[in-house]
Structure formats: structure tokens, C-alpha cells
Scaffold this motif. Structure first.
Motif, PDB file in Angstrom:
ATOM      1  N   ILE A  35       0.835  -1.210   0.000  1.00  0.00           N
ATOM      2  CA  ILE A  35       0.000   0.000   0.000  1.00  0.00           C
ATOM      3  C   ILE A  35       0.865   1.253   0.000  1.00  0.00           C
ATOM      4  CG2 ILE A  35      -1.568   1.367   1.430  1.00  0.00           C
ATOM      5  CD1 ILE A  35      -3.027  -1.218   2.119  1.00  0.00           C
TER       6      ILE A  35
ATOM      7  N   LEU B 279       2.504   1.618  -3.339  1.00  0.00           N
ATOM      8  CA  LEU B 279       1.516   2.055  -4.316  1.00  0.00           C
ATOM      9  C   LEU B 279       1.281   3.552  -4.184  1.00  0.00           C
ATOM     10  CD1 LEU B 279      -0.367   0.879  -6.491  1.00  0.00           C
ATOM     11  CD2 LEU B 279      -2.109   0.618  -4.747  1.00  0.00           C
TER      12      LEU B 279
ATOM     13  N   LEU C 137     -11.496   5.511   7.232  1.00  0.00           N
ATOM     14  CA  LEU C 137     -10.589   5.508   6.072  1.00  0.00           C
ATOM     15  C   LEU C 137     -10.719   6.810   5.288  1.00  0.00           C
ATOM     16  CD1 LEU C 137     -10.893   1.902   4.599  1.00  0.00           C
ATOM     17  CD2 LEU C 137      -9.139   2.842   6.111  1.00  0.00           C
TER      18      LEU C 137
ATOM     19  N   LEU D  21      -7.825   9.425   4.461  1.00  0.00           N
ATOM     20  CA  LEU D  21      -7.438   9.668   3.075  1.00  0.00           C
ATOM     21  C   LEU D  21      -7.524  11.151   2.749  1.00  0.00           C
ATOM     22  CD1 LEU D  21      -6.501   7.684   0.952  1.00  0.00           C
ATOM     23  CD2 LEU D  21      -8.803   7.729  -0.039  1.00  0.00           C
TER      24      LEU D  21
ATOM     25  N   LEU E 226      -4.515  13.457   1.502  1.00  0.00           N
ATOM     26  CA  LEU E 226      -4.528  14.114   0.198  1.00  0.00           C
ATOM     27  C   LEU E 226      -4.409  15.622   0.322  1.00  0.00           C
ATOM     28  CD1 LEU E 226      -7.134  11.982  -1.766  1.00  0.00           C
ATOM     29  CD2 LEU E 226      -4.649  11.784  -1.676  1.00  0.00           C
TER      30      LEU E 226
ATOM     31  N   ILE F   7      -1.615   7.402   4.846  1.00  0.00           N
ATOM     32  CA  ILE F   7      -2.191   6.386   3.958  1.00  0.00           C
ATOM     33  C   ILE F   7      -1.759   4.982   4.400  1.00  0.00           C
ATOM     34  CG2 ILE F   7      -2.074   5.440   1.620  1.00  0.00           C
ATOM     35  CD1 ILE F   7      -2.128   8.267   0.569  1.00  0.00           C
TER      36      ILE F   7
ATOM     37  N   PHE G  38      -7.257  -0.737   7.458  1.00  0.00           N
ATOM     38  CA  PHE G  38      -8.184  -1.325   6.484  1.00  0.00           C
ATOM     39  C   PHE G  38      -7.968  -2.826   6.368  1.00  0.00           C
ATOM     40  CE2 PHE G  38      -8.114  -2.867   2.067  1.00  0.00           C
ATOM     41  CZ  PHE G  38      -9.482  -2.921   1.818  1.00  0.00           C
TER      42      PHE G  38
ATOM     43  N   VAL H 145      -6.133   8.358  -4.472  1.00  0.00           N
ATOM     44  CA  VAL H 145      -7.485   8.112  -4.981  1.00  0.00           C
ATOM     45  C   VAL H 145      -7.631   6.662  -5.423  1.00  0.00           C
ATOM     46  CG1 VAL H 145      -9.111   8.690  -6.810  1.00  0.00           C
ATOM     47  CG2 VAL H 145      -7.870  10.507  -5.622  1.00  0.00           C
ATOM     48  N   LEU H 146      -6.565   6.151  -6.064  1.00  0.00           N
ATOM     49  CA  LEU H 146      -6.585   4.746  -6.492  1.00  0.00           C
ATOM     50  C   LEU H 146      -6.759   3.815  -5.287  1.00  0.00           C
ATOM     51  CD1 LEU H 146      -6.218   2.553  -8.652  1.00  0.00           C
ATOM     52  CD2 LEU H 146      -3.734   2.746  -8.296  1.00  0.00           C
ATOM     53  N   ILE H 147      -5.958   4.093  -4.235  1.00  0.00           N
ATOM     54  CA  ILE H 147      -6.036   3.247  -3.022  1.00  0.00           C
ATOM     55  C   ILE H 147      -7.423   3.349  -2.407  1.00  0.00           C
ATOM     56  CG2 ILE H 147      -5.202   3.073  -0.645  1.00  0.00           C
ATOM     57  CD1 ILE H 147      -2.409   3.816  -1.809  1.00  0.00           C
ATOM     58  N   GLY H 148      -7.933   4.587  -2.324  1.00  0.00           N
ATOM     59  CA  GLY H 148      -9.277   4.787  -1.793  1.00  0.00           C
ATOM     60  C   GLY H 148     -10.295   3.986  -2.578  1.00  0.00           C
TER      61      GLY H 148
ATOM     62  N   ILE I  74      -9.761   1.235  -4.315  1.00  0.00           N
ATOM     63  CA  ILE I  74      -9.621  -0.203  -4.030  1.00  0.00           C
ATOM     64  C   ILE I  74     -10.287  -0.549  -2.702  1.00  0.00           C
ATOM     65  CG2 ILE I  74      -7.962  -2.037  -3.494  1.00  0.00           C
ATOM     66  CD1 ILE I  74      -5.987  -0.588  -5.404  1.00  0.00           C
ATOM     67  N   GLN I  75     -10.006   0.296  -1.705  1.00  0.00           N
ATOM     68  CA  GLN I  75     -10.589   0.035  -0.378  1.00  0.00           C
ATOM     69  C   GLN I  75     -12.110   0.097  -0.441  1.00  0.00           C
ATOM     70  OE1 GLN I  75      -8.564   2.917   2.046  1.00  0.00           O
ATOM     71  NE2 GLN I  75      -6.796   1.578   2.383  1.00  0.00           N
TER      72      GLN I  75
END
Lengths: 379, 639
Positions: free
Chosen positions: A180, A183, A302, A306, A310, A322, A329, B12-15, B17-18
Motif C-alpha cells: 500500500i 503504491l 478511512l 485519506l 490528500l 495512507i 483497512f 485516490v486509487l487506493i481509496g 480499491i478500499q
């Protein structure tokens, strides 16, 4: 950003920091924990002193700790990332050498006053370490193979140690947590594709290895996989837990059987009802309404993390937030997935709800770092 | 900043997926809880695995020699499950060919079956003979839904002998459950039995045992399909009493139909070897469910068979209290053994005339003679000098006016009155007349037969004998007691004992008629007659009405306390015969009980004065003793 940058940027100082704490997050965590108190009270047969009260006390202490950590400047966490990581590695080695054995695995380190589970600490430490690494690493090198190898090694060392215990669940979570952060840091998606392909191959190899000399998993791990794939095969043996858990869950219906009215939980059909399977009691007694509400609370946590990440212009703080949110998560997704029959039983507690001290403390401290990142975000 | 933008995109991508994973969890939740809820609910309700409790066998109660005095018997019964029976009336009708059942019983059973859920087995008939039971089992195919089963039920083999001390068990009532904090689930089993009173109730925790459990697979209707595992329960602890079944039986028989109580204590260790209240009732009636008329008959009986007179009954001790008054005087140094008072038959105090039982008076009397002849005036004189405080203090030292800790129900405290007690209780000041009444065990003084027996044991030994009823639990003997010295001047104790000896054996002793002629078994004791009515002056002038001309419930109580052998005390006894007309009702009973205890069986006739032997033999022959209690009557078996 360096320490000096913070001085230049506008960051709240002193007691004024309290205004910048992410209060919705505090509220959400309390709400989730309250679900836990309620269910622990219920599964103890209406007695508060068995599980609910100790849990409340721990939550109170953890909350104070979290708010205290929120005041610690964010650069401090980056400074300690490397020593913290090294200490955790040492603790894991210590567990392998001197740890207490519980439930067939060596996970605990008895410090006299406190029983520590270093693998839990490692999950946070790894995230911290990787966030610091990618903060330090120039952006143009992020996807270069040599620089990708560094975090992979950083993750595989503790993973290997955890597998020694053996604790497959934690090992997978360490790898996934690492993934994660990588990523989020922007590592090329090709790498992820390659890893997923590799894992698929490995799964095949694991099954192929069964019963041979080079068997890759312990027998009990294979049995758990069997049970997962077909819980009805042995309803009174290994599949008993999951079958009964699903009956409990399903019988909850829309609004549940009522607080303290769950027949499955009452009549002791449910295993480990105060730890790993607590979600089933919630689903049985409060039904879809209750279970889905908890899921939404988790999703909101979450979401707030997030959003905080951001809107934070500090790369380290963003990655840290994150990463911690991602670990959180993984915790609840694995547990709920397990009781819903979507994942094999791996022995993962439901974060902030299941009875247990170490995990709740560590999680609240991790959220303390998230708060610290939030409070000290440069404007 | 470009670094942040890269984080943002990936964030945003991770969000996403979650969110997707949470969505999957939510959908799965929805599918299980909303779409398949009915199916799971069915599984939960008829959950295929149920835990069935196996009731534990109740612990046995044994006498001191190991004779079972509360045991368990096989109770053969049949239950009927409506769901399996189909036509309930037809099945019952067929069952009535095998076992006798009146129309009313059959109707009641059918009503009960209809009231209960179809899957619950209901007891149709119990306490069947083996033949009936076998016949039902044989005809099982014609009797659908009928299950013959055998359960354990309490039985008291000696019937009434131990009814009061042991109490009895009965079905668990809602009231019982409400009194118990977090009741054992086994109590909720149908027809489970729980100790209701007496030792059965007080030692319930020891006697109950631990339930076993069976894991059975049941279908959705709740019917058992097969047994998966079985864990046997643990029988309750065996409780061994200090009681002796033979002696207890003799006491019960000897008290007969009188409303009376007898307590026998082994003075060497405090063991209560017999504690008998009469008339008795059969506790087995309560175990089996007593009928309304039978229960009313017990309740309305004027001799109160249900009351345990040994520990619950309190009586004015009458002259048996004189040892206490005398010792109080001796210990205070107010009198000595030789001190004399003159008895003209009455004593005038504060304008009131207190009479001695002997209208002509006893003349000059010393301490020993005062007991021997039971002179009341002697004690009237003594009471004025000693005072109530010292008397009652002495009474409490001897265990009167206090509750002895025995595992029996409603053990009475009695009353050893003093100034403060009267102020609290009656709001009045103590009068000298009160002391005078108390000195001869009348007035406010109240004692139970148990307390009198303990008092006698302490007089006989000079030790603070504590009564006990339990000899061993689960084979583990209770520790042997070590009694402390009472701290009473041995000379004074000797005076009292000589007085008690004179009561039985001296020429003018009030109980001389009941003396024992074998020297080794010489008995010492004290008679008592306690009034239950006030004799008015007018009545006295006319001449006191003789007891046997009074209605039963206005006659005097007869009491006797004693111990034997005089030289080396072994047993102390107290006997109270309610409205027996006087001490003479109690004294021979107490003597016979002491002799039985010393001999370990029916006493030899040569223990009795020659003139009484014929009557005693006749009495013993007429008694209906339990077989194991009868011991060869010829010759003298030495204990």
C-alpha cells in the motif's frame, strides 16, 4: 520538508494544536470502540467486569496516548523511523528466541509488566520506515529496480521473522501494508502486476507441495484452507467455527435478534466470541443494520484519513497516513472477510472492537501519528 | 508540488480499491443477512447440536456407622411426547390397560400434555413397578410417543426417623430460583429435586453434585437424532452425620405419639447422636408430591408434626434451669455448697407470694438438697441475691439464649433475659419478680431442647462443648474438636453434679423412680415442669387442678436433662414432652434413651429397679423398632 521548512511554514504551535486535531476521527474511533464495549458486555452474559470494563479502561488510556502523540511534531516520527524499525526487528528476533508460546504459535514477549506482541508493532514500524524512505528518495528514482528492491527487502526481513513464529496472517499483512505504501509512493504499476502474477504461481506451488517433502505450509494451515474452501466438510471439527459463525451472522436478518438475545452467542455455539468472532455476535444481535453501520464507520475512518493525507502537502505525512489507514483497512477487511466466509480463518481480531490490549494500544498510537500528521500539516 | 500530486493520484486509487473491498463485504453481508436470513434463522433455531444436561445423582446422607439415611432409588416412569404420539387420548387409553389410572388422573395428564409444547416430554406416570415398566417397554410399538425411562429419586429408608433433622427434597419452585443468585442450569430441568429444609437444604451445595452433559444432534423439530458425546455428571458429596440410626429410631419410637423432642449429645466430642422430634411425618410423601388432604392433616394436627421441636421449639426450661441459677450463686461467691435457706412453702416478695411446688415446704435446704428436691423457694432467695444479670450471663456461658450453629432450618435462639432485653422487648424495667420467675426457668426464659442438651453436656464435662451434626463430607472427616475449659471452679461444678446425682439416686430425689441400678451406668439429671398458664390466687385457694383433668394444651410441659455415666460422662440428653403434665412424662424416656445409647442397643432389664422390669419389658415389646436397632436383650453388652 525538513525541520527548518516547518519553521518557515505555518504550523500551529503550543496549545493551539488542539484546535487542529482531527476531531471527527476521534469521534469515529470512539464510536467503533463503543460497538466493542456493547458486544463484550453482551457476550459476557450481561456482565461488565469480564471483558467490557478492562476494554474500556484500555481504550481510555489509548485515547489519552493518541491525543498526546498528536502534539508531537511530525518531523520527530521521521527521525525515529530507522531506530524504531531496527528495535522492532530485534524484538522479533527476541520473540523467536525467548517468546512465549500461545495457541500453537510463538508471538508474545513477556516483559514482566506487559506482554508485548512485537509483530503488531512491526506493522506500524514498517509503514513508518517506508514513508520515511520514500520521503527521502528523489521522485525520479521511485520506480527504478534497485530502489524498488530496498523497500521489498525492508518488508521481507520482518516477514521472514514472523513466518518463523509461525504467523501467516501477520506475514501477509506486512507484505500488503508494504504494498500500500509503495503504491501510494508511486511505484510503477508494472511491479504490482508482476507480484500478483507471482503470488498466483506461489499459491499453485503451495497446493502442489502438499504432502510432499518440501511442503510449504504447516498441516494446520492446510486444514484451515480446506475448511475455508468447504466448511461443510467437517461441521463438528475444523469447520465448526465457521459454520456456526455464519449461522449466527445470517440469522441476524435485517434488525437482528435484539441486544443480548443472540441464541448462537448465548448458547455457546460461537467460538472465540469475544475476540476474532465478535463481528458475528454484532451481526446476530443487531442484524444488517448494526453490522453495516460498523462497516460504514470503518469506511468513514478511512475516508477521513485519506482526505487528511490528500490535503497534506508533506509527502512523509501523506504516506504515513495512507499507510496507517491502509493497515487499519487490512485489519478489519481480513477479519470481516473471514467471518463472512470470504477469506480463510487466519486469526485476526476486529480492530478496536475485539477484546485485546496490545492491538488496540498500538492502533491508537498509530492514529496518534495520523493526528500528528494532521495537526502539523503546513498551510 | 509535484510529489503531492503523485500521492494524490495514487491516494485516490487506493481509496477506490478500499471502497471496492468494503463494497464486496457489504454485499456479502446483505446477501447473508437479508436474502438468506430465513434459511440461517431456521438453522439457528433448530441448530442441529444441542446440549442436554444430565442431572447428577444426589449425594447420600449416612449415619455415623455408614447406614444410608437418605439415598436414591430408581424411579421408573413413562413420558409422552405429543408430537410423536399423534392421538394422545388413544395412546393413554391403551396405556391404561397396562397401568392403573383413574379417569381423573388420565384427564389431568392429557390436559398437561396439551398445555406443553408438542416436543416436550411430559411425565405420564411414575414410580412404576418393574413389571409395569417392562410391560410398557414390551408394548412400545403400540404406544407411540411413550418413552419409558428410569431416573433417580430421593428416598428416606427410615421414613419419619430423620424427617426433621434431614428435611426433604422437592421440585424446584420459582420461589427457590428467585432466591438463588445465578442458579445452576440443572435446577431448571423438569422434576429436578432440591433440598427444601433441614440438612438437605443447608448442605444443598455439597449434596447436589455437578451435572453432566450430552451433545445431541436434533432435527429442526427438536427431536433427538443421535448422541454425539456424553460427559457423565458427578454425584454429590456423601455427607456423614454424627447421628446413630439405631438410637434415632429408638428415640422416635420411645417418644411415640407425644408432642415431644429428645436430643442426645456425645459429651466427649459434641456429636449429636440422636435428635428426634415427634410426632414424625414421612418425608417420602413430600418427595413424591404430597396430596392436599394429607398436607392439610399434617398442618392442622394439634401436635404439629411438621415443626422441628428440637431446635425450633422453645420452652420455659422450668427446674432444669436451676443448675444455672445455682452455679451463678456459687460462682459469684454468694453461697457455698453448705449455705441453707428455709422453705416454708412460699416466699413473700414485694407484696407478692411466690409458691414452692411443695405446698408444705421443704424446711431447711442446702445447695445439693435444693436440686434433689427441686425446692423453688431456695432459688427465689438465691435470685434476689444473685440478680438476673449474673444468672443470664451464666445461662449464655452454657449455650442458652444463643443460636448453636447447626445445618438445620430455623434454629431458635431462645431467650436468656436481662434488664436490657426487657427494656428493648417490652419497654419496661426489670422487676424483682421477674428474677424470681427466671430463677426456676419460668417467666421470660425460653430454651430449646438442643440448648438444654448442650447445657447438660457442658455441666457434665466443664468444657465448652459445641454440638455438631456433620461427621464427614465426601469421606473427609471434620476435624476433631478441642473444647476449651469453661473456667468454672471445679468445686462448684462438683456441687451441681452431686445435686443432679441426688435427683436420681438420693432418697428424696424427684426422679428417684427412674434411677438406674447398674452402678457403671449411673445417671445424673434434673427434672423440670414448666407451666404454660398462670395459676391464679383463686384457683390456688380452691386447690390447683390436677394436670390430667385439664385439656391437653393447658397441661404443664414435662422436661428432663441428664447425663450418664455419672463418673465418666459419655452422653447428655434432654427430653421435652409438650403438655406431658409434668417431669414424670419426660424422665423415664430420657433414662431409656441414655441406657440405649450406653448399651448400643435395647438396654438389659437388670439396669432397672426390680419392680419396674415387667413394665419396661412390656413397653419394649410393644415398640416397633427398626430391625437393625434390635440388639440381644439378654446379658449386658459392654460399650
Amino acid at each position: 520538508m525538513s525541520y527548518l521548512d516547518y519553521k518557515v511554514a505555518q504550523v500551529p504551535t503550543g496549545i493551539r494544536k488542539i484546535l487542529h486535531i482531527n476531531w471527527p476521527l476521534v469521534f469515529l474511533l470512539t464510536a467503533v470502540a463503543s460497538f466493542g464495549f456493547l458486544m463484550l458486555y453482551s457476550v459476557a452474559g450481561g456482565r461488565i467486569e469480564v471483558w467490557a470494563q478492562p476494554q474500556m479502561i484500555r481504550f481510555g488510556i489509548g485515547m489519552v496516548l493518541m491525543l498526546a502523540l498528536a502534539f508531537v511534531p511530525i518531523w520527530f516520527w521521521r527521525t525515529i523511523a530507522i531506530p524504531f524499525y531496527l528495535i522492532c526487528i530485534l524484538l522479533l528476533v527476541a520473540v523467536d528466541l525467548f517468546g512465549d508460546v500461545g495457541m500453537g504459535a510463538q508471538r508474545w514477549l513477556d516483559l514482566g509488566f506487559f506482554r508485548l506482541q512485537p509483530s503488531e508493532l512491526m506493522k506500524i514500524s514498517l509503514v513508518l520506515m517506508l514513508a520515511a524512505y520514500y520521503d527521502w528518495l528523489p521522485l525520479d528514482r521511485v520506480s527504478r529496480p534497485l530502489w524498488v528492491l530496498v523497500p521489498v527487502v525492508l518488508a521481507l526481513i520482518p516477514t521472514g521473522l514472523v513466518l518463523q513464529q509461525p504467523d501467516l496472517g501477520t506475514a501477509i499483512m506486512l507484505v500488503a501494508g508494504c504494498g500500500i505504501v509503495m503504491l501510494a509512493a508511486g511505484v510503477s504499476l508494472w511491479y504490482f502486476g508482476a507480484v500478483i502474477g507471482g503470488v498466483a504461481g506461489l499459491v499453485y506451488a503451495v497446493f502442489a507441495s502438499r504432502g510432499t517433502d518440501w511442503q510449504l505450509l504447516r498441516d494446520y494451515q492446510f486444514r484451515r484452507i480446506d475448511t475455508f474452501l468447504n466448511p461443510g466438510s467437517d461441521p463438528l471439527g475444523a469447520g465448526y467455527n465457521i459454520t456456526q459463525a455464519q449461522i449466527a451472522l445470517g440469522s441476524g436478518g435485517w434488525s437482528g435478534r435484539g441486544f443480548m438475545q443472540g441464541t448462537q452467542s448465548r448458547l455457546n455455539f460461537l467460538p472465540e466470541k469475544h475476540t476474532d468472532f465478535i463481528f458475528t455476535t454484532l451481526a446476530e444481535e443487531f442484524g444488517f443494520v448494526g453490522a453495516f453501520s460498523l462497516l460504514m464507520l470503518y469506511a468513514l475512518i478511512l475516508g477521513f484519513c485519506l482526505f487528511s493525507a490528500l490535503t497534506n502537502r508533506d509527502r512523509f505525512a501523506s504516506l504515513l497516513t495512507i499507510g496507517i489507514a491502509g493497515t487499519f483497512f487490512l485489519f478489519f477487511a481480513v477479519n470481516i472477510g473471514m467471518v463472512l466466509g470470504l477469506l480463510p480463518v487466519v486469526g485476526a481480531p476486529l480492530p478496536m472492537v475485539s477484546y485485546g490490549g496490545t492491538q488496540m494500544m498500538i492502533l491508537l498510537m498509530a492514529f496518534g501519528m495520523v493526528q500528528s500528521a494532521h495537526v502539523h500539516r503546513p498551510h | 508540488m509535484e510529489s503531492s500530486r503523485s500521492v494524490s493520484r495514487r491516494g485516490v486509487l487506493i481509496g477506490a480499491i478500499q471502497a471496492a473491498v468494503i463494497g464486496v463485504l457489504g454485499l456479502r453481508l446483505r446477501s447473508m443477512q437479508l436474502e438468506q436470513a430465513d434459511q440461517y434463522r431456521l438453522l439457528a433455531d433448530g441448530n442441529s447440536i444441542k446440549i442436554r444436561l444430565l442431572p447428577p445423582a444426589r449425594g447420600l446422607i449416612l449415619d455415623r456407622n455408614g447406614t444410608v439415611i437418605a439415598g436414591n432409588e430408581q424411579n421408573y416412569r413413562v413420558t409422552l411426547t405429543r408430537e410423536e404420539a399423534g392421538d394422545v387420548s388413544a395412546v393413554i387409553a391403551r396405556l391404561r390397560h397396562i397401568i392403573p389410572m383413574t379417569d381423573a388422573q388420565a384427564a389431568a395428564v392429557i390436559a398437561e400434555i396439551m398445555r406443553r409444547p408438542a416436543v416436550t416430554p411430559v411425565s405420564v406416570a411414575d414410580r412404576l413397578t418393574w413389571d409395569e415398566f417392562a410391560a410398557i417397554a414390551l408394548n412400545a410399538p403400540a404406544l407411540p410417543g411413550i418413552t419409558p425411562e428410569s431416573v433417580l429419586s430421593r428416598i428416606y429408608p427410615q421414613r419419619g426417623d430423620f424427617a426433621h433433622v434431614l428435611g426433604y427434597v422437592g421440585p424446584v419452585s420459582d420461589y427457590d430460583l428467585s432466591r438463588i443468585e445465578s442458579p445452576d442450569p440443572v435446577l431448571r430441568l423438569p422434576e429436578f429435586q432440591l433440598g427444601k429444609v433441614g440438612v438437605e437444604a443447608r448442605l444443598e451445595e455439597n449434596l447436589r453434585g455437578k451435572a453432566g452433559a450430552r451433545r445431541v444432534e436434533v432435527n429442526s423439530a427438536g427431536r433427538e437424532m443421535r448422541e454425539l458425546s456424553r460427559q457423565e455428571g458427578q454425584q454429590g458429596a456423601a455427607v456423614q452425620m454424627t447421628l446413630d440410626a439405631g438410637l434415632q429410631n429408638f428415640c422416635t419410637q420411645r417418644l411415640g405419639e407425644e408432642s415431644a423432642a429428645a436430643v442426645v449429645i456425645d459429651v466427649t466430642n459434641g456429636d449429636i447422636v440422636a435428635i428426634s422430634s415427634s410426632p414424625v411425618f414421612d418425608p417420602n410423601m413430600f418427595v413424591r408430591g404430597i396430596s392436599g388432604p394429607n398436607y392439610r392433616a399434617l398442618l392442622n394436627h394439634d401436635h404439629r408434626p411438621l415443626a422441628d421441636k428440637t431446635v425450633q421449639g422453645v420452652y420455659p426450661p422450668g427446674s432444669t434451669y436451676k443448675m444455672i441459677t445455682l452455679l451463678a450463686g456459687l460462682e459469684a461467691g454468694i453461697i457455698n455448697a453448705g449455705s441453707r435457706f428455709y422453705c416454708p412453702g412460699y416466699l413473700q416478695v414485694a407484696g407478692r407470694r411466690f409458691h414452692c411446688w411443695s405446698r408444705g415446704g421443704h424446711g431447711s435446704v442446702d445447695a445439693i438438697q435444693s436440686l434433689e428436691q427441686s425446692c423453688d423457694v431456695y432459688y427465689y432467695e438465691l435470685a434476689q441475691r444473685v440478680g438476673i444479670e449474673r444468672m443470664s450471663e451464666m445461662a449464655r456461658r452454657f449455650g442458652l439464649g444463643m443460636r448453636h450453629d447447626l445445618p438445620m432450618s430455623a434454629v431458635a435462639e431462645g431467650i436468656a433475659p436481662d434488664r436490657e432485653w426487657k427494656r428493648n422487648r417490652h419497654g419496661q424495667e426489670w422487676q424483682v419478680g421477674d428474677s424470681i420467675n427466671a430463677s426456676i426457668g419460668q417467666g421470660f426464659v425460653l430454651t430449646s431442647p438442643l440448648q438444654l442438651a448442650v447445657m447438660t453436656a457442658r455441666l457434665a464435662t466443664g468444657l465448652k462443648v459445641e454440638p455438631r451434626l456433620i461427621r464427614a463430607v465426601n469421606g473427609i472427616p471434620e476435624p476433631s474438636p478441642e473444647f476449651e475449659d469453661m473456667g468454672i471452679n471445679p468445686l462448684n461444678l462438683r456441687t451441681v453434679r452431686m445435686g443432679m446425682d441426688a435427683v436420681m439416686n438420693a432418697s428424696r430425689g424427684t426422679a428417684r423412680g427412674s434411677r438406674v441400678v447398674i452402678p457403671e451406668w449411673r445417671v445424673a439429671g434434673k427434672t423440670g415442669t414448666s407451666q404454660v398458664r398462670n395459676i391464679t390466687a383463686a384457683e390456688r385457694a380452691r386447690g390447683v387442678v390436677r394436670n390430667d383433668q385439664l385439656p391437653w394444651n393447658r397441661r404443664d410441659h414435662g422436661l428432663f436433662v441428664g447425663y450418664a455415666p455419672y463418673d465418666h460422662p459419655r452422653y447428655a440428653v434432654s427430653v421435652v414432652v409438650e403438655h406431658g403434665g409434668g417431669a414424670s412424662a419426660a424422665t423415664p424416656i430420657a433414662r431409656d434413651i441414655l441406657l440405649f445409647a450406653l448399651n448400643g442397643g435395647l438396654p438389659p432389664l437388670d439396669a432397672y429397679p426390680p419392680g419396674q422390669r415387667g413394665g419396661v419389658e412390656e413397653l419394649f415389646d410393644s415398640m416397633n423398632l427398626a430391625p437393625n436397632a434390635v440388639v440381644a436383650q439378654s446379658g449386658r453388652a459392654r460399650a
